[in-house]
Design a protein around this motif. Structure first.
Motif, short mmCIF file in Angstrom:
data_model
loop_
_atom_site.label_atom_id
_atom_site.label_comp_id
_atom_site.label_asym_id
_atom_site.label_seq_id
_atom_site.Cartn_x
_atom_site.Cartn_y
_atom_site.Cartn_z
N THR A 111 35.07 84.28 -40.70
CA THR A 111 35.67 84.85 -39.50
C THR A 111 35.41 83.95 -38.30
O THR A 111 34.26 83.79 -37.88
CB THR A 111 35.09 86.25 -39.21
OG1 THR A 111 35.33 87.11 -40.33
CG2 THR A 111 35.72 86.86 -37.97
N PRO A 112 36.45 83.36 -37.72
CA PRO A 112 36.26 82.55 -36.52
C PRO A 112 35.74 83.42 -35.36
O PRO A 112 36.09 84.61 -35.26
CB PRO A 112 37.66 82.03 -36.20
CG PRO A 112 38.44 82.21 -37.46
CD PRO A 112 37.86 83.40 -38.14
N LEU A 113 34.93 82.84 -34.52
CA LEU A 113 34.43 83.58 -33.36
C LEU A 113 35.57 84.11 -32.52
O LEU A 113 35.50 85.23 -31.98
CB LEU A 113 33.52 82.69 -32.52
CG LEU A 113 32.90 83.35 -31.28
CD1 LEU A 113 32.05 84.55 -31.66
CD2 LEU A 113 32.10 82.33 -30.48
N GLN A 114 36.65 83.34 -32.41
CA GLN A 114 37.82 83.78 -31.65
C GLN A 114 38.37 85.09 -32.21
O GLN A 114 38.73 86.01 -31.47
CB GLN A 114 38.91 82.71 -31.69
CG GLN A 114 40.20 83.11 -30.98
CD GLN A 114 41.37 82.18 -31.31
OE1 GLN A 114 41.40 81.58 -32.39
NE2 GLN A 114 42.30 82.06 -30.39
N ALA A 115 38.44 85.19 -33.54
CA ALA A 115 38.95 86.41 -34.16
C ALA A 115 37.99 87.57 -33.96
O ALA A 115 38.39 88.69 -33.65
CB ALA A 115 39.19 86.16 -35.65
N TRP A 116 36.69 87.31 -34.15
CA TRP A 116 35.68 88.36 -33.93
C TRP A 116 35.80 88.93 -32.52
O TRP A 116 35.86 90.14 -32.33
CB TRP A 116 34.29 87.77 -34.16
CG TRP A 116 33.17 88.75 -33.90
CD1 TRP A 116 32.55 88.96 -32.70
CD2 TRP A 116 32.58 89.65 -34.83
NE1 TRP A 116 31.59 89.93 -32.84
CE2 TRP A 116 31.59 90.38 -34.13
CE3 TRP A 116 32.76 89.91 -36.19
CZ2 TRP A 116 30.80 91.35 -34.75
CZ3 TRP A 116 31.98 90.88 -36.81
CH2 TRP A 116 31.01 91.58 -36.08
N ASP A 117 35.83 88.06 -31.52
CA ASP A 117 35.89 88.51 -30.14
C ASP A 117 37.19 89.27 -29.84
O ASP A 117 37.17 90.31 -29.19
CB ASP A 117 35.76 87.33 -29.19
CG ASP A 117 34.34 86.77 -29.14
OD1 ASP A 117 33.42 87.44 -29.61
OD2 ASP A 117 34.17 85.63 -28.63
N ALA A 118 38.31 88.75 -30.32
CA ALA A 118 39.59 89.38 -30.03
C ALA A 118 39.68 90.77 -30.64
O ALA A 118 40.15 91.72 -30.00
CB ALA A 118 40.73 88.51 -30.55
N ILE A 119 39.22 90.91 -31.89
CA ILE A 119 39.28 92.20 -32.56
C ILE A 119 38.35 93.21 -31.90
O ILE A 119 38.73 94.36 -31.65
CB ILE A 119 38.96 92.03 -34.05
CG1 ILE A 119 40.08 91.24 -34.74
CG2 ILE A 119 38.76 93.38 -34.73
CD1 ILE A 119 39.73 90.73 -36.12
N LEU A 120 37.12 92.80 -31.58
CA LEU A 120 36.20 93.74 -30.93
C LEU A 120 36.61 94.04 -29.50
O LEU A 120 36.41 95.17 -29.02
CB LEU A 120 34.76 93.22 -31.00
CG LEU A 120 33.99 93.76 -32.22
CD1 LEU A 120 34.46 93.08 -33.51
CD2 LEU A 120 32.50 93.64 -32.06
N ASP A 121 37.19 93.07 -28.81
CA ASP A 121 37.64 93.32 -27.44
C ASP A 121 38.67 94.45 -27.40
O ASP A 121 38.60 95.34 -26.54
CB ASP A 121 38.27 92.06 -26.84
CG ASP A 121 37.24 91.04 -26.41
OD1 ASP A 121 36.03 91.34 -26.44
OD2 ASP A 121 37.64 89.91 -26.06
#
Length: 259
Positions: A111-121
């Motif tokens: 999981t890219p950090l970008q994806a993690w942040d976008a989904i949790l945001d």
């Protein structure tokens, strides 16, 4: 008896915000809220579709990116300024299964950090910020109902969707603590956990015969749900018929989580 039950399921004079109300479960919920007498504010990132739904049901639309707290605050301000207050918040907006790098669904190691942040945001921080800004106005009205849309992933882990599952698990915990914090002020907070639902989020997957078969055979009712079956539960939880339900985590999954 029929008249009394109709009264308990009605929402005359209530003001409801439906996030992600331009399509899918949100759109159906907005229509059902309006049918029960509520004034509905559609909040969505899709301005064209959101405005169309608002026009259809006699509500209003406010463009809202649930990853942006300023836009969420503006959504709440619009509702209060236009309709005089807030009684119901249906935190429905979210992102799901996608091949996009921004919303990539994968095990945590992939999981890219970008994806993690976008989904949790969008799936966790957004609903939390909507509650943050809406609750003071509900307190002014003497109470209200918050319905959070989580997922069966939150209570029955599903492989390969780690960020999504973490976010939806956070929604379950957020629901419980809000129920404790604000129940005495007349604000009920509940959470629905849908199983697979035939909406745009998974329709492409359901078109695959092997996936469809594996999915439906894992559900005791042997079918996926419909948007109306999810939305009607959200509307019920906002009505006087659910007046003593607070802090509930309610699977709406055809029995999947019963296994």
């Amino acid at each position: 008896m029929t008249t009394r039950m109709n009264e308990l399921l009605s929402l005359p004079g209530k003001v409801a915000i439906v996030t992600g109300g331009a399509a899918g479960q949100g759109r159906v919920a907005a229509e059902l809220f309006a049918q029960q007498g509520a004034t509905v504010v559609i909040a969505d990132i899709d301005a064209k579709a959101g405005a169309e739904v608002a026009d259809q049901i006699g509500g209003t639309f406010v463009a809202t990116d649930m990853a942006d707290e300023a836009q969420i605050a503006a959504m709440v301000a619009h509702t209060v300024e236009t309709h005089g207050g807030i009684d119901i918040l249906f935190n429905n907006a979210g992102v799901g299964f996608s091949a996009s790098p921004r919303f990539k669904m994968a095990p945590i190691t992939d999981t890219p950090l970008q994806a993690w942040d976008a989904i949790l945001d969008i799936n966790l921080r957004g609903p939390a910020m909507a509650c943050k800004h809406a609750i003071p106005h509900m307190v002014e009205r003497g109470g209200g109902a918050i319905i959070n849309n989580a997922s069966i992933n939150a209570i029955a882990g599903v492989n390969g969707a780690d960020a999504y599952t973490a976010a939806k698990g956070g929604i379950v915990s957020l629901t419980r603590v809000l129920a404790l914090d604000w129940g005495a002020k007349g604000i009920r907070t509940n959470c629905i956990c849908p199983g697979p639902v035939a909406t745009a989020m998974i329709n492409d997957l359901l078109d695959d015969p092997d996936f469809n078969s594996a999915m439906t055979t894992s559900i005791p009712m042997e079918r996926v749900g419909t948007a109306e079956e999810i939305a009607s539960v959200a509307v019920f939880l906002a009505t006087p018929a659910a007046a003593y339900i607070n802090g509930a985590i309610l699977p709406v999954d055809g029995g999947w989580s019963a296994k």
